[in-house]
Design a protein around this motif. Structure first.
Motif, short mmCIF file in Angstrom:
data_model
loop_
_atom_site.label_atom_id
_atom_site.label_comp_id
_atom_site.label_asym_id
_atom_site.label_seq_id
_atom_site.Cartn_x
_atom_site.Cartn_y
_atom_site.Cartn_z
N ARG A 142 6.60 -30.41 -2.71
CA ARG A 142 7.73 -30.67 -3.60
C ARG A 142 7.51 -32.05 -4.20
NH1 ARG A 142 11.96 -27.94 -4.39
NH2 ARG A 142 11.91 -26.83 -2.42
N GLN A 143 7.63 -32.11 -5.51
CA GLN A 143 7.43 -33.35 -6.25
C GLN A 143 8.20 -34.50 -5.61
OE1 GLN A 143 8.19 -32.67 -10.40
NE2 GLN A 143 8.35 -34.83 -10.86
N ASP A 144 7.55 -35.65 -5.49
CA ASP A 144 8.10 -36.91 -4.98
C ASP A 144 8.46 -36.90 -3.50
OD1 ASP A 144 8.51 -39.60 -5.56
OD2 ASP A 144 10.68 -39.32 -5.70
N THR A 145 7.82 -36.02 -2.72
CA THR A 145 7.95 -36.06 -1.27
C THR A 145 6.60 -36.51 -0.69
OG1 THR A 145 7.34 -33.72 -1.00
CG2 THR A 145 9.71 -34.24 -1.24
N PRO A 146 6.55 -36.92 0.58
CA PRO A 146 5.30 -37.43 1.15
C PRO A 146 4.15 -36.41 1.05
CG PRO A 146 7.13 -37.98 2.57
CD PRO A 146 7.67 -37.04 1.52
N ALA A 147 3.00 -36.89 0.62
CA ALA A 147 1.79 -36.07 0.50
C ALA A 147 0.96 -36.28 1.76
CB ALA A 147 1.02 -36.45 -0.76
N GLU A 148 1.04 -35.33 2.67
CA GLU A 148 0.42 -35.50 3.99
C GLU A 148 -0.74 -34.55 4.25
OE1 GLU A 148 4.00 -35.06 6.25
OE2 GLU A 148 4.48 -37.20 6.04
N SER B 46 -2.50 -35.99 -4.45
CA SER B 46 -1.60 -37.15 -4.32
C SER B 46 -1.76 -37.87 -2.98
CB SER B 46 -0.15 -36.71 -4.50
OG SER B 46 0.04 -36.13 -5.78
N TRP B 47 -2.31 -37.19 -1.99
CA TRP B 47 -2.55 -37.79 -0.67
C TRP B 47 -3.57 -38.92 -0.74
CZ3 TRP B 47 -7.46 -37.94 1.20
CH2 TRP B 47 -8.39 -37.14 0.54
N LEU B 48 -4.35 -38.96 -1.83
CA LEU B 48 -5.44 -39.92 -1.96
C LEU B 48 -5.01 -41.22 -2.62
CD1 LEU B 48 -8.49 -40.26 -1.48
CD2 LEU B 48 -8.88 -39.15 -3.68
N PRO C 161 1.44 -44.43 -3.49
CA PRO C 161 2.15 -44.39 -2.21
C PRO C 161 2.14 -43.04 -1.51
CG PRO C 161 3.74 -44.17 -3.97
CD PRO C 161 2.39 -44.29 -4.62
N TYR C 162 1.18 -42.16 -1.83
CA TYR C 162 0.99 -40.87 -1.16
C TYR C 162 2.23 -39.98 -1.26
CZ TYR C 162 -2.56 -43.95 0.76
OH TYR C 162 -3.54 -44.89 0.90
N ARG C 163 2.69 -39.76 -2.49
CA ARG C 163 3.81 -38.87 -2.77
C ARG C 163 3.36 -37.85 -3.81
NH1 ARG C 163 8.02 -40.42 -0.12
NH2 ARG C 163 9.57 -39.29 -1.33
N ALA D 195 -6.25 -20.45 3.49
CA ALA D 195 -6.78 -21.74 3.04
C ALA D 195 -7.15 -22.59 4.23
CB ALA D 195 -5.72 -22.47 2.20
N LEU D 196 -7.89 -23.65 3.96
CA LEU D 196 -8.08 -24.71 4.93
C LEU D 196 -7.10 -25.81 4.54
CD1 LEU D 196 -11.91 -25.20 5.54
CD2 LEU D 196 -10.18 -24.39 7.14
N GLU D 197 -6.29 -26.22 5.51
CA GLU D 197 -5.33 -27.31 5.30
C GLU D 197 -5.88 -28.55 5.99
OE1 GLU D 197 -0.78 -26.96 5.64
OE2 GLU D 197 -1.43 -27.78 7.59
N PHE D 198 -5.98 -29.63 5.24
CA PHE D 198 -6.53 -30.88 5.77
C PHE D 198 -5.43 -31.90 5.99
CE2 PHE D 198 -10.23 -28.92 4.07
CZ PHE D 198 -11.30 -29.42 4.79
N ASN D 199 -5.54 -32.63 7.09
CA ASN D 199 -4.64 -33.73 7.39
C ASN D 199 -5.08 -34.94 6.57
OD1 ASN D 199 -4.37 -36.38 9.00
ND2 ASN D 199 -2.74 -35.07 9.79
N ALA D 200 -4.21 -35.38 5.67
CA ALA D 200 -4.58 -36.44 4.73
C ALA D 200 -4.85 -37.77 5.42
CB ALA D 200 -3.48 -36.60 3.68
N ALA D 201 -4.05 -38.12 6.39
CA ALA D 201 -4.25 -39.41 7.07
C ALA D 201 -5.63 -39.47 7.72
CB ALA D 201 -3.15 -39.65 8.09
#
Length: 147
Positions: A33-39, A75-77, A80-82, A95-101
């Motif tokens: 969702r736009q403007d939420t944390p990109a994790e 956006s995770w890259l 402010p990661y949003r 899919a493969l889901e990657f943990n951004a941190a």
């Protein structure tokens, strides 16, 4: 293999693997969702996802449809990661889901890997922004029919 990572050296793939997990998401599931944390981000193997943008007065406007072999999320890259856009599954995905941190930590540890992943994701960013620009111009180039 996925186009984003298929030609990476085996050692880099081994370092990325612990930060990934296979996921299945049903149609209707909102990935972002736009403007939420990109994790996280996703490498699509099957199914479809639409990228949308909330436009005041118009709601969520679909900008692009993505299918197998594409990447969802960049956006995770960028701090402010949003999330800059939203994303909704329209046809069940695998899919493969990657943990951004975790991936950001790998990038910080290894300059060469960081440059390579950053360049690959820059291409994703450029494609998304180009598509968004074309879609929005199409929506707003002509005044809405008020008759």
């Amino acid at each position: 293999m996925h186009p984003l990572t298929g030609d990476l050296p085996a050692g880099w793939l081994r370092r990325l693997a612990p930060h990934a997990r296979p996921v299945y998401r049903r149609a209707g599931h909102r990935l972002t969702r736009q403007d939420t944390p990109a994790e996280q981000f996703w490498l699509l193997h099957s199914g479809t996802v639409v990228i949308d943008l909330h436009v005041p007065g118009r709601g969520d406007v679909v900008l692009e449809e993505l299918g197998a072999g594409t990447t969802v999320g960049w956006s995770w890259l960028v701090a402010p990661y949003r999330w800059q856009f939203g994303a909704v599954v329209t046809d069940d995905i695998r899919a493969l889901e990657f943990n951004a941190a975790g991936i950001r930590a790998l990038i910080a540890e290894n300059d060469e890997l960081g440059r390579e992943l950053s360049a690959r994701f820059l291409s994703v960013v450029a494609d998304r922004l180009r598509t968004a620009r074309h879609r929005l111009v199409g929506l707003y180039a002509y005044p809405a029919d008020t008759t």
